[in-house]
Design a protein around this motif. Structure first.
Motif, PDB file in Angstrom:
ATOM      1  N   THR A 144      53.622  17.487 -98.816  1.00 24.51           N
ATOM      2  CA  THR A 144      54.433  17.695-100.014  1.00 24.51           C
ATOM      3  C   THR A 144      53.394  17.857-101.193  1.00 24.51           C
ATOM      4  O   THR A 144      53.336  18.921-101.882  1.00 24.51           O
ATOM      5  CB  THR A 144      55.226  16.522-100.565  1.00 24.51           C
ATOM      6  N   ILE A 145      52.416  17.148-101.086  1.00 29.08           N
ATOM      7  CA  ILE A 145      51.095  17.257-102.121  1.00 29.08           C
ATOM      8  C   ILE A 145      50.316  18.407-101.923  1.00 29.08           C
ATOM      9  O   ILE A 145      49.849  19.262-103.013  1.00 29.08           O
ATOM     10  CB  ILE A 145      50.301  16.037-102.306  1.00 29.08           C
ATOM     11  N   LYS A 146      49.873  18.822-100.828  1.00 26.51           N
ATOM     12  CA  LYS A 146      49.265  19.823-100.656  1.00 26.51           C
ATOM     13  C   LYS A 146      49.706  21.128-101.080  1.00 26.51           C
ATOM     14  O   LYS A 146      49.213  21.977-101.456  1.00 26.51           O
ATOM     15  CB  LYS A 146      48.915  20.223 -99.053  1.00 26.51           C
ATOM     16  N   ALA A 147      51.190  21.225-101.019  1.00 22.69           N
ATOM     17  CA  ALA A 147      51.668  22.395-101.338  1.00 22.69           C
ATOM     18  C   ALA A 147      51.324  22.861-102.781  1.00 22.69           C
ATOM     19  O   ALA A 147      51.611  24.175-103.355  1.00 22.69           O
ATOM     20  CB  ALA A 147      53.305  22.377-101.240  1.00 22.69           C
ATOM     21  N   SER A 187      53.230  24.265-109.397  1.00 28.68           N
ATOM     22  CA  SER A 187      54.062  25.107-108.411  1.00 28.68           C
ATOM     23  C   SER A 187      53.328  25.327-107.252  1.00 28.68           C
ATOM     24  O   SER A 187      52.193  25.252-107.245  1.00 28.68           O
ATOM     25  CB  SER A 187      53.842  26.587-109.306  1.00 28.68           C
ATOM     26  N   GLN A 188      54.363  25.490-106.123  1.00 33.17           N
ATOM     27  CA  GLN A 188      53.747  25.612-104.725  1.00 33.17           C
ATOM     28  C   GLN A 188      53.105  27.092-104.466  1.00 33.17           C
ATOM     29  O   GLN A 188      53.503  27.938-105.007  1.00 33.17           O
ATOM     30  CB  GLN A 188      54.982  25.416-103.803  1.00 33.17           C
ATOM     31  N   ALA A 209      53.220   9.560-106.932  1.00 34.71           N
ATOM     32  CA  ALA A 209      54.360   9.547-107.660  1.00 34.71           C
ATOM     33  C   ALA A 209      54.210  10.269-109.204  1.00 34.71           C
ATOM     34  O   ALA A 209      55.060  10.673-109.748  1.00 34.71           O
ATOM     35  CB  ALA A 209      54.536   7.948-108.102  1.00 34.71           C
ATOM     36  N   ASP A 210      52.790  10.563-109.626  1.00 28.77           N
ATOM     37  CA  ASP A 210      52.517  11.238-110.797  1.00 28.77           C
ATOM     38  C   ASP A 210      52.650  12.827-110.668  1.00 28.77           C
ATOM     39  O   ASP A 210      52.497  13.440-111.595  1.00 28.77           O
ATOM     40  CB  ASP A 210      51.240  10.892-111.269  1.00 28.77           C
ATOM     41  N   LYS A 211      52.844  13.247-109.372  1.00 26.61           N
ATOM     42  CA  LYS A 211      52.750  14.733-109.265  1.00 26.61           C
ATOM     43  C   LYS A 211      53.781  15.426-110.211  1.00 26.61           C
ATOM     44  O   LYS A 211      53.390  16.696-110.585  1.00 26.61           O
ATOM     45  CB  LYS A 211      53.187  14.991-107.677  1.00 26.61           C
ATOM     46  N   ASP A 212      54.896  14.969-110.246  1.00 26.32           N
ATOM     47  CA  ASP A 212      55.968  15.696-111.051  1.00 26.32           C
ATOM     48  C   ASP A 212      55.797  15.701-112.454  1.00 26.32           C
ATOM     49  O   ASP A 212      56.217  17.066-112.881  1.00 26.32           O
ATOM     50  CB  ASP A 212      57.397  14.996-110.744  1.00 26.32           C
ATOM     51  N   LYS A 213      55.024  15.019-113.077  1.00 26.19           N
ATOM     52  CA  LYS A 213      54.749  15.050-114.550  1.00 26.19           C
ATOM     53  C   LYS A 213      53.862  16.193-114.925  1.00 26.19           C
ATOM     54  O   LYS A 213      54.026  16.689-115.937  1.00 26.19           O
ATOM     55  CB  LYS A 213      54.216  14.013-115.091  1.00 26.19           C
TER      56      LYS A 213
END
Length: 569
Positions: A45-48, A144-145, A136-140
């Motif tokens: 998920t993070i790699k994208a 974009s993928q 957990a901080d990714k969304d802030k």
């Protein structure tokens, strides 16, 4: 501002290892497949979004910090996976050698296996918890993928170590003026020194090569020699290089006094031309010491110096320094077209030529910048690609006048991510040192950086392809194709860019280095006067190192005792 790099590549490497069938089977034996699967899902998920994050961090310091935290977790995860692989390999050895010794059988006893399983399960849970916390901080960041869909462009056939006159545009008048200075006798100087001074990338070395290979110059001087001086100005090393470039003799074993005598004998009564390319040393005492040893030539002997520094030019010259200016717009456009199109192709794409003229204006007359961006757009016929370069925000960065790093950075940004990492590891290399891919490719292989869609392609072929691509983007010079390997040097400005890119992860250590940052993963050193114990003292202060590298024969790494000591740290 420092940035974090290669996070995408490290994530891809960890995912590739977790996903391999052999690794999955081994993990089932040790009962950690559940935690590893959760780790794999989070990592995927993070790699994208990592490619987008690496680009956006230039404008967001908080994003740089986040990427740095991810990189630390990824590297630690890689260490844990390596431990699993080592254990699996040990077990294979035992299975193959059924009649193993009692000591080895005891090592792999059920109790010892249980200890390993418990220890590794704890490590995997810890890694997974750390990754979940950072993720957990990714969304802030609203990332974009993106996929890494950039591919290598076609390379050019340019396999020579000297400059071809047809490839240097707009320097005919400069060449004639410098040749006139070289061939005109000086009234009051037995050996005259002429300096060509100008900003980086303006073409000083190309001009010097034009002059050096001109037929009139070849016939005018009895002896000729060319050497790149760069940062080093150690008299003994310079004497060895000068003798080698004039006579092809290897005098490394001679003492300094013997070298001085040998050089004076070589030059005695001979009219010579010596090119000292890319001089940086401003120590006048050292220069005078070398100059005095070069005064034995015949009247009319010349020394031609190229340098970025007006101070050095004034210090070394016996004649007025020759200031090399940037190329006019018209000649820059001709140079750009030569590198951006196949011959005659530009006539079919007037719209692209018009955009190219605007791009060239941003290069401020610097040929290296023009060639770099021309190479970047070579074979690209979509107008959007050209407008992306013309309107890119990188031109707005505050760089000093005449600095072409923006152009090189733009070319670097358009590389595939794996090629970016290969280039950044050039920060390990000395900028005036000749390298070959036979030495470099094993290093890239050890780092897992060579990628190909063709499983049958040999790593050496992939590595040579990478070097060809870097040369086609004007990051390398003195390039030659020897068939199954390449010879090259790295442009000093490209080396500066590599240093700025890899400053957090890679460190060039010297005898003044006292401490190593915990963020340094890869270390190189070149000082053969530095004792192994000094190096080991620094290494003991860091527990994050993954690479120790030195390209110079005889420096620490060739010692078996030194390698053993490193492995025990």
């Amino acid at each position: 501002m420092a940035v974090e790099i290669f996070v995408f590549n490290i994530a891809a490497k960890v995912l590739g290892k977790i996903g391999s069938p052999a690794f999955q089977q081994a993990c089932m034996v040790w009962g950690v497949e559940s935690d590893l699967n959760r780790l794999e899902n989070t990592l995927s998920t993070i790699k994208a979004v990592l490619l987008d994050a690496e680009d956006q961090q230039v404008h967001n310091q908080e994003l740089t910090v986040w990427l740095g935290q991810l990189k630390e977790v990824f590297y630690d995860a890689q260490d844990v996976l390596d431990e699993f692989e080592c254990e699996a390999l040990r077990r294979q050895v035992v299975e193959i050698q059924g009649s193993t010794t009692r000591k080895v059988r005891r090592f792999f006893s059920s109790s010892n296996s249980l200890v390993f399983r418990t220890k590794m399960a704890h490590k995997v849970k810890e890694i997974r918890a750390r990754l979940d916390e950072v993720a957990a901080d990714k969304d802030k960041f609203h990332l974009s993928q993106r996929s890494d869909n950039k591919h290598l462009v076609r390379g050019r056939e340019m396999s020579y170590s000297f400059v071809q006159a047809s490839d240097v545009i707009g320097r005919d008048q400069d060449k004639e003026q410098v040749i006139e200075c070289l061939m005109h006798p000086a009234d009051d100087q037995k050996v005259s020194v002429i300096s060509v001074v100008g900003i980086g990338g303006v073409g000083k070395t190309a001009l010097a090569k034009l002059v050096f290979n001109d037929a009139r110059v070849v016939h005018h001087f009895e002896l000729k020699g060319w050497m790149c001086v760069s940062d080093e100005f150690v008299l003994k090393q310079l004497l060895v290089k000068i003798i080698r470039t004039i006579t092809s003799e290897n005098c490394n074993v001679l003492e300094e006094e013997q070298l001085q005598i040998r050089l004076r004998n070589i030059l005695d009564g001979k009219k010579f031309l010596l090119i000292l390319d890319d001089v940086w040393n401003e120590d006048r005492v050292k220069w005078i010491e070398l100059r005095n040893l070069l005064m034995g030539g015949a009247n009319g002997s010349k020394i031609l110096v190229t340098t970025r520094s007006p101070t050095i030019a004034s210090m070394m010259s016996t004649m007025c320094p020759y200031n090399l200016k940037g190329l006019p717009q018209e000649e820059c456009v001709s140079l750009f077209i030569k590198w951006a199109f196949d011959e005659g192709e530009e006539r079919q794409h007037a719209n692209l030529v018009e955009i190219g003229e605007e791009i060239v204006k941003k290069c401020k007359g610097v040929p290296l910048a023009v060639k770099s961006l021309g190479s970047l757009l070579y074979s690209k016929l979509d107008e959007r690609d050209w407008r992306f370069v013309k309107d890119n925000e990188i031109w707005k960065f505050n760089r000093k006048e005449g600095d072409i790093l923006s152009a090189l950075q733009l070319s670097y940004n358009q590389m595939p991510s794996y090629l970016k990492q290969c280039f950044a590891y050039f920060s390990f290399l000395l900028k005036d040192y000749e390298y070959n891919t036979l030495d470099l490719i094993p290093f890239w292989m050890a780092q897992g950086l060579l990628q190909s869609l063709d499983e049958n392609q040999e790593p050496e072929d992939i590595g040579n392809q990478y070097v060809d691509e870097l040369f086609s983007r004007c990051f390398l010079e003195d390039y030659s194709d020897a068939g199954y390997f390449r010879l090259f040097k790295i442009y000093d400005l490209a080396h500066d860019l590599a240093l700025s890119i890899a400053q957090n992860e890679c460190l060039m250590m010297n005898c003044q280095t006292q401490n190593i940052s915990k963020k340094v993963w890869h270390l190189s050193y070149y000082d053969n006067t530095w004792q192994d114990e000094n190096i080991l003292k620094c290494l003991r202060k860091s527990n994050s190192l993954r690479t120790i590298f030195s390209p110079i024969e005889g420096v620490g790494l060739t010692s078996e005792s030194f390698i053993d000591a490193c492995l025990r740290i």
